[in-house]
Design a protein around this motif. Structure first.
Motif, mmCIF file in Angstrom:
data_model
loop_
_atom_site.group_PDB
_atom_site.id
_atom_site.type_symbol
_atom_site.label_atom_id
_atom_site.label_comp_id
_atom_site.label_asym_id
_atom_site.label_seq_id
_atom_site.Cartn_x
_atom_site.Cartn_y
_atom_site.Cartn_z
ATOM 1 N N LYS A 1 0.846 -1.202 0.000
ATOM 2 C CA LYS A 1 0.000 0.000 0.000
ATOM 3 C C LYS A 1 0.878 1.247 0.000
ATOM 4 C CE LYS A 1 -3.479 2.572 2.482
ATOM 5 N NZ LYS A 1 -4.412 2.656 3.574
ATOM 6 N N GLN B 1 0.389 3.674 -3.190
ATOM 7 C CA GLN B 1 -0.537 4.783 -2.954
ATOM 8 C C GLN B 1 0.120 5.959 -2.246
ATOM 9 O OE1 GLN B 1 -4.018 3.283 -0.946
ATOM 10 N NE2 GLN B 1 -3.963 1.420 -2.146
ATOM 11 N N TYR C 1 -7.404 4.806 -7.171
ATOM 12 C CA TYR C 1 -6.122 5.441 -7.465
ATOM 13 C C TYR C 1 -5.753 5.182 -8.915
ATOM 14 C CZ TYR C 1 -5.539 6.107 -2.493
ATOM 15 O OH TYR C 1 -5.714 6.503 -1.204
#
Length: 89
Positions: free
Chosen positions: A36, A40, A67
């Motif tokens: 993650k 992100q 995203y």
């Protein structure tokens, strides 16, 4: 917060090495929660500093559809995790 710290270190490293090399590609690897982070958090933190992440590998980290991924990305999922495997495709 960690994204800003890592982006700051990468910015400093790139500034120091720019005198020797015009472009230093930056790739990131993260597993689980690190997946993650590299998919992100880090790309957003780097964009705020005017830096680009050239690509990432996220292992056992799910792809989040909200995203937009503008860079080469590899998601490695667990074979029995049909939900995350479907998102990664």
């Amino acid at each position: 917060y960690d994204g800003e710290l890592v982006a700051g270190v990468l910015e400093e490293l790139q500034t120091k090495l720019q005198k020797q090399v015009s472009h230093i590609p930056i790739f990131a690897f993260g597993a689980s929660s690190g997946g993650k982070f590299v998919s992100q958090i880090l790309p957003d933190a780097m964009k705020r500093k005017g830096l680009l992440l050239d690509g990432f590998i996220a292992q056992i980290g799910s792809a989040r559809s909200q995203y937009r991924i503008d860079i080469p990305a590899v998601y490695i999922t667990m074979i029995r995790d049909a939900r995350d495997t479907g998102k990664a495709k």
